[in-house]
Design a protein around this motif. Structure first.
Motif, PDB file in Angstrom:
ATOM      1  N   LYS A 175       0.866  -1.179   0.000  1.00 31.34           N
ATOM      2  CA  LYS A 175       0.000   0.000   0.000  1.00 31.34           C
ATOM      3  C   LYS A 175       0.901   1.228   0.000  1.00 31.34           C
ATOM      4  O   LYS A 175       1.703   1.404   0.930  1.00 31.34           O
ATOM      5  N   GLY A 176       0.813   2.044  -1.035  1.00 29.99           N
ATOM      6  CA  GLY A 176       1.682   3.220  -1.095  1.00 29.99           C
ATOM      7  C   GLY A 176       1.360   4.089  -2.291  1.00 29.99           C
ATOM      8  O   GLY A 176       0.604   3.708  -3.182  1.00 29.99           O
ATOM      9  N   ASP A 177       2.004   5.257  -2.282  1.00 32.98           N
ATOM     10  CA  ASP A 177       1.671   6.329  -3.218  1.00 32.98           C
ATOM     11  C   ASP A 177       2.759   6.427  -4.300  1.00 32.98           C
ATOM     12  O   ASP A 177       3.953   6.424  -3.967  1.00 32.98           O
ATOM     13  N   ILE A 178       2.355   6.565  -5.549  1.00 35.09           N
ATOM     14  CA  ILE A 178       3.363   6.694  -6.614  1.00 35.09           C
ATOM     15  C   ILE A 178       4.118   8.023  -6.545  1.00 35.09           C
ATOM     16  O   ILE A 178       5.121   8.202  -7.220  1.00 35.09           O
ATOM     17  N   CYS A 179       3.617   8.967  -5.732  1.00 38.33           N
ATOM     18  CA  CYS A 179       4.348  10.235  -5.574  1.00 38.33           C
ATOM     19  C   CYS A 179       5.467  10.112  -4.535  1.00 38.33           C
ATOM     20  O   CYS A 179       6.227  11.064  -4.332  1.00 38.33           O
ATOM     21  N   ASP A 180       5.562   8.966  -3.875  1.00 34.16           N
ATOM     22  CA  ASP A 180       6.559   8.770  -2.806  1.00 34.16           C
ATOM     23  C   ASP A 180       7.840   8.205  -3.424  1.00 34.16           C
ATOM     24  O   ASP A 180       8.006   7.001  -3.587  1.00 34.16           O
ATOM     25  N   ARG A 181       8.787   9.100  -3.701  1.00 30.01           N
ATOM     26  CA  ARG A 181       9.996   8.694  -4.437  1.00 30.01           C
ATOM     27  C   ARG A 181      10.856   7.700  -3.643  1.00 30.01           C
ATOM     28  O   ARG A 181      11.417   6.755  -4.233  1.00 30.01           O
ATOM     29  N   LEU A 182      10.915   7.887  -2.337  1.00 32.50           N
ATOM     30  CA  LEU A 182      11.732   6.961  -1.527  1.00 32.50           C
ATOM     31  C   LEU A 182      11.190   5.545  -1.618  1.00 32.50           C
ATOM     32  O   LEU A 182      11.935   4.575  -1.803  1.00 32.50           O
ATOM     33  N   LEU A 183       9.861   5.430  -1.530  1.00 32.99           N
ATOM     34  CA  LEU A 183       9.223   4.116  -1.616  1.00 32.99           C
ATOM     35  C   LEU A 183       9.448   3.503  -3.001  1.00 32.99           C
ATOM     36  O   LEU A 183       9.765   2.315  -3.133  1.00 32.99           O
ATOM     37  N   ILE A 184       9.327   4.318  -4.037  1.00 31.86           N
ATOM     38  CA  ILE A 184       9.525   3.825  -5.409  1.00 31.86           C
ATOM     39  C   ILE A 184      10.954   3.291  -5.562  1.00 31.86           C
ATOM     40  O   ILE A 184      11.173   2.177  -6.056  1.00 31.86           O
ATOM     41  N   ASP A 185      11.922   4.081  -5.116  1.00 28.09           N
ATOM     42  CA  ASP A 185      13.331   3.673  -5.245  1.00 28.09           C
ATOM     43  C   ASP A 185      13.579   2.369  -4.506  1.00 28.09           C
ATOM     44  O   ASP A 185      14.249   1.461  -5.009  1.00 28.09           O
ATOM     45  N   VAL A 194       2.325  14.433 -11.511  1.00 25.96           N
ATOM     46  CA  VAL A 194       3.480  14.356 -10.603  1.00 25.96           C
ATOM     47  C   VAL A 194       3.812  12.889 -10.288  1.00 25.96           C
ATOM     48  O   VAL A 194       4.981  12.504 -10.239  1.00 25.96           O
ATOM     49  N   GLY A 195       2.782  12.069 -10.104  1.00 23.97           N
ATOM     50  CA  GLY A 195       3.007  10.647  -9.805  1.00 23.97           C
ATOM     51  C   GLY A 195       3.719   9.943 -10.945  1.00 23.97           C
ATOM     52  O   GLY A 195       4.671   9.177 -10.728  1.00 23.97           O
ATOM     53  N   THR A 196       3.279  10.190 -12.175  1.00 23.80           N
ATOM     54  CA  THR A 196       3.933   9.552 -13.331  1.00 23.80           C
ATOM     55  C   THR A 196       5.376  10.039 -13.449  1.00 23.80           C
ATOM     56  O   THR A 196       6.295   9.252 -13.709  1.00 23.80           O
ATOM     57  N   PHE A 197       5.582  11.337 -13.230  1.00 24.23           N
ATOM     58  CA  PHE A 197       6.937  11.894 -13.275  1.00 24.23           C
ATOM     59  C   PHE A 197       7.836  11.221 -12.220  1.00 24.23           C
ATOM     60  O   PHE A 197       8.973  10.811 -12.513  1.00 24.23           O
ATOM     61  N   THR A 198       7.299  11.054 -11.022  1.00 22.97           N
ATOM     62  CA  THR A 198       8.079  10.439  -9.929  1.00 22.97           C
ATOM     63  C   THR A 198       8.466   9.005 -10.293  1.00 22.97           C
ATOM     64  O   THR A 198       9.605   8.572 -10.085  1.00 22.97           O
ATOM     65  N   LEU A 199       7.507   8.293 -10.859  1.00 18.27           N
ATOM     66  CA  LEU A 199       7.754   6.896 -11.234  1.00 18.27           C
ATOM     67  C   LEU A 199       8.788   6.815 -12.363  1.00 18.27           C
ATOM     68  O   LEU A 199       9.691   5.967 -12.340  1.00 18.27           O
ATOM     69  N   LEU A 200       8.662   7.709 -13.338  1.00 18.52           N
ATOM     70  CA  LEU A 200       9.629   7.712 -14.450  1.00 18.52           C
ATOM     71  C   LEU A 200      11.035   8.032 -13.939  1.00 18.52           C
ATOM     72  O   LEU A 200      12.017   7.399 -14.350  1.00 18.52           O
ATOM     73  N   GLU A 201      11.113   9.008 -13.031  1.00 21.58           N
ATOM     74  CA  GLU A 201      12.434   9.374 -12.492  1.00 21.58           C
ATOM     75  C   GLU A 201      13.039   8.208 -11.699  1.00 21.58           C
ATOM     76  O   GLU A 201      14.225   7.913 -11.832  1.00 21.58           O
ATOM     77  N   GLY A 202      12.200   7.557 -10.912  1.00 24.97           N
ATOM     78  CA  GLY A 202      12.687   6.412 -10.132  1.00 24.97           C
ATOM     79  C   GLY A 202      13.146   5.295 -11.052  1.00 24.97           C
ATOM     80  O   GLY A 202      14.218   4.700 -10.853  1.00 24.97           O
ATOM     81  N   PHE A 203      12.361   5.020 -12.073  1.00 19.08           N
ATOM     82  CA  PHE A 203      12.701   3.923 -12.985  1.00 19.08           C
ATOM     83  C   PHE A 203      13.966   4.259 -13.782  1.00 19.08           C
ATOM     84  O   PHE A 203      14.797   3.391 -14.053  1.00 19.08           O
ATOM     85  N   ARG A 204      14.113   5.532 -14.124  1.00 19.54           N
ATOM     86  CA  ARG A 204      15.318   5.947 -14.872  1.00 19.54           C
ATOM     87  C   ARG A 204      16.581   5.714 -14.035  1.00 19.54           C
ATOM     88  O   ARG A 204      17.581   5.169 -14.527  1.00 19.54           O
ATOM     89  N   ALA A 205      16.513   6.090 -12.764  1.00 23.38           N
ATOM     90  CA  ALA A 205      17.681   5.900 -11.881  1.00 23.38           C
ATOM     91  C   ALA A 205      17.988   4.406 -11.727  1.00 23.38           C
ATOM     92  O   ALA A 205      19.150   3.978 -11.798  1.00 23.38           O
ATOM     93  N   HIS A 206      16.952   3.615 -11.544  1.00 26.32           N
ATOM     94  CA  HIS A 206      17.111   2.170 -11.352  1.00 26.32           C
ATOM     95  C   HIS A 206      17.682   1.521 -12.618  1.00 26.32           C
ATOM     96  O   HIS A 206      18.610   0.708 -12.572  1.00 26.32           O
ATOM     97  N   TRP A 207      17.162   1.911 -13.763  1.00 32.56           N
ATOM     98  CA  TRP A 207      17.592   1.360 -15.059  1.00 32.56           C
ATOM     99  C   TRP A 207      19.046   1.765 -15.357  1.00 32.56           C
ATOM    100  O   TRP A 207      19.845   0.963 -15.841  1.00 32.56           O
ATOM    101  N   ASN A 208      19.378   3.007 -14.997  1.00 29.04           N
ATOM    102  CA  ASN A 208      20.773   3.443 -15.155  1.00 29.04           C
ATOM    103  C   ASN A 208      21.707   2.595 -14.296  1.00 29.04           C
ATOM    104  O   ASN A 208      22.779   2.174 -14.746  1.00 29.04           O
ATOM    105  N   ALA A 209      21.283   2.346 -13.062  1.00 29.33           N
ATOM    106  CA  ALA A 209      22.125   1.542 -12.161  1.00 29.33           C
ATOM    107  C   ALA A 209      22.291   0.133 -12.718  1.00 29.33           C
ATOM    108  O   ALA A 209      23.393  -0.423 -12.721  1.00 29.33           O
ATOM    109  N   ARG A 210      21.206  -0.448 -13.211  1.00 31.36           N
ATOM    110  CA  ARG A 210      21.292  -1.795 -13.786  1.00 31.36           C
ATOM    111  C   ARG A 210      22.150  -1.774 -15.057  1.00 31.36           C
ATOM    112  O   ARG A 210      22.900  -2.716 -15.337  1.00 31.36           O
TER     113      ARG A 210
END
Ligand code: NAD
Ligand code: DAU
Length: 364
Positions: free
Chosen positions: A63-73, A109-125
Motif C-alpha cells: 500500500k503506497g503512493d506513486i508520488c513517494d519517491r523513496l518508496l519507489i526507489d 506528478v506521480g507519473t513523473f516520480t515513477l519515471l524518475e525512479g525507474f530511470r535511476a534504477h535502469w541506469n544503475a542496472r
C-alpha cells in the motif's frame, strides 16, 4: 520448453478496475514471474480485487503512493524490477470537474516520480549489466486513454496514433501531460517506455461511478438511470479481458518509444447502450424492483465539456503485434451483468457515505 526470461513486474494501481484485471491475467499467464502491486487504495482501489492472489509465493502487495519517491526507489531496487505496468491514476472525468487537484498530483506528478525512479534504477542496472542488456530487459508501460485526442464528430475518422492531442477535461489534460512525459523520457534518455491509448473499458471490478456499473446497480436498486444531455454521445467499448491481452502483447512484443491504440470496435450511443443494459437486465435479473427497467431512464443535465464521440483505429496493434479484440458488445455486457448479479457483496459496500456525497454533488 519456452526460454522466455522471467519478468519482475511492478503494477501500479493494481487494486483498481483495469489494474486488478491485468494482475489476475498476468499471474495466470506467467505464474513464475514476480508480481509486485503498488496501490494507494484511494476510494477507487479495492484490496478485495486481488486478495485471492496474496497466498502466492511470487506475489506482493504494497500500500503506497506513486508520488513517494523513496518508496519507489526502495521497491524498484529490492525487488529488482525490470517491468513497470503503470495504471495508477485518478480516472473519473466527473470527479476531475469537481476537483482537479488530485488529478494533477497523481497523474502528472506521480507519473513523473515513477519515471524518475525507474530511470535511476535502469541506469544503475545498465552500469552493472551493460546498457544494451538493461534496455532489452526493461520496459515501462504507460497505460493511457483515447480521451487525450479530444472529441470526434459523427463523420470524423477514428483516432490513430498520430492524431494530435486535444484534451478537454482536467482528467484528459492530466493524462496527456503524463503521456508527454513518458514519450520525452524515451526520446531524451532512451528509457524503454511504451504508451497505450485505449477506449472505454468495461467488465468485472468496475467501480460503481462509471456508466455501465452505475446503470446496472441503479437498475437493481430501482433508482433513476441518469443519461447526460441528449444521450447521443458515442463511446467505443472495450472488454477489459481483451484490453489485458493487448497489454500483455505490448509488454512482450511492443517496441520502446512507440504508441499503440487499443479499441473494442464497438461504438455505441449512450442511450442505445443504456437501453441494451435494461433489456439484458429484464432478461437476466429475476427480482427487479421496476420492470421493464427502461422506465427508469431519465435525461439529466449534461456533463460540462462532454466529449461527443470517441473511436479508436486499432490497425497498428493488429498489423504489428497481431492483437484484435475477441469480445462482442452483447457477449461482454452479458458477462459483466452476470458478474454484478453474482457479486453484490463486492459492490454493495462501495455505495458508502463518501460515494453518496459524490453522487449527490453530480446528480443533485
Ligand atoms: P481506477 O480508478 O479503477 O483505478 C485506479 C487505481 O489507482 C486505484 O486502485 C487507486 O487506488 C490507484 N491510485 C490512485 N492514485 C494513486 C496513487 N497516488 N498512488 C498509487 N495508487 C494510486 O482506474 P481504471 O479505470 O482501472 O484505469 C486504470 C488506468 O487506465 C488509468 O491510468 C486510466 O487513466 C486508464 N484508462 C482507463 C480507461 C477506462 O475505461 N477505465 C480507459 C482508458 C484508460
Ligand atoms: O475513453 C476512455 C475513458 O473512459 C477513460 O480514460 C476514463 O478513465 C473512463 O472513466 C472513461 O471515461 P468516460 O467519461 O467516457 O466514462 P464514463 O463511464 O464516466 O461515461 C461514459 C459515457 O456515459 C460518457 O459519454 C458520459 C455518459 N454518462 C456517464 C455517467 C457516469 C451518462 O450519461 N451518465 C452517467 O451517469
Amino acid at each position: 520448453m519456452n526460454a522466455r526470461a522471467k519478468r519482475r513486474i511492478l503494477v501500479t494501481g493494481g487494486a483498481g478496475f483495469i489494474g486488478s484485471n491485468f494482475v489476475h491475467h498476468w499471474c495466470k499467464e506467467y505464474p513464475d514471474d514476480r508480481m509486485v502491486v503498488l496501490d494507494a487504495l484511494t476510494y477507487a482501489g479495492n484490496y478485495q480485487n486481488i486478495a485471492a492472489l496474496e497466498a502466492r509465493e511470487n506475489f506482493r502487495f504494497v500500500k503506497g503512493d506513486i508520488c513517494d519517491r523513496l518508496l519507489i526507489d526502495q521497491l524498484l531496487a529490492e525487488e529488482d524490477i525490470n517491468t513497470v505496468a503503470h495504471f495508477a491514476a485518478e480516472s473519473h472525468v466527473d470527479r476531475s470537474i469537481l476537483g482537479p487537484d488530485a488529478f494533477i498530483r497523481t497523474n502528472v506528478v506521480g507519473t513523473f516520480t515513477l519515471l524518475e525512479g525507474f530511470r535511476a534504477h535502469w541506469n544503475a542496472r545498465g552500469r552493472q549489466e551493460g546498457v544494451g542488456a538493461a534496455s532489452r530487459r526493461h520496459r515501462f508501460l504507460h497505460v493511457s486513454t483515447d480521451e487525450v485526442y479530444g472529441s470526434l464528430s459523427a463523420e470524423d475518422p477514428a483516432f490513430t496514433e498520430t492524431t494530435p492531442y486535444a484534451p478537454n477535461s482536467p482528467y484528459s489534460a492530466s493524462k496527456a501531460g503524463s503521456d508527454h512525459l513518458a514519450r520525452a523520457y524515451y526520446h531524451t534518455y532512451n528509457l524503454p517506455t511504451i504508451i497505450t491509448n485505449c477506449s472505454n473499458n468495461y467488465g468485472a471490478y468496475h467501480f460503481p461511478e462509471k456508466l455501465i456499473p452505475l446503470m446496472c446497480i441503479n437498475i437493481l436498486l430501482g433508482k433513476p438511470l441518469p443519461v447526460y444531455g441528449d444521450g447521443q454521445n458515442v463511446r467505443d467499448w472495450l472488454f477489459v479481458g481483451d484490453h489485458c491481452r493487448a497489454l500483455d502483447v505490448v509488454i512482450n512484443k511492443g517496441i520502446p518509444g512507440e504508441t499503440y491504440n487499443i479499441g473494442g470496435n464497438n461504438e455505441a450511443k449512450n442511450i442505445d447502450l443504456v437501453n441494451k443494459l435494461c433489456e439484458l437486465m429484464n432478461e437476466l435479473a429475476p427480482d427487479l424492483p421496476v420492470r421493464p427497467a427502461q422506465k427508469l431512464i431519465t435525461f439529466v443535465k449534461d456533463r460540462p465539456g462532454h466529449d461527443r464521440r470517441y473511436a479508436i483505429n486499432a490497425t497498428k496493434i493488429k498489423e504489428e503485434l497481431g492483437w484484435t479484440p475477441a469480445q462482442t458488445l452483447e457477449g461482454g455486457l452479458r458477462t459483466t451483468i452476470e458478474w454484478y448479479l453474482k457479486n453484490r457483496d463486492w459492490w454493495q459496500p462501495l455505495l458508502s457515505e463518501e460515494y453518496q456525497n459524490y453522487y449527490n454533488q453530480v446528480y443533485g
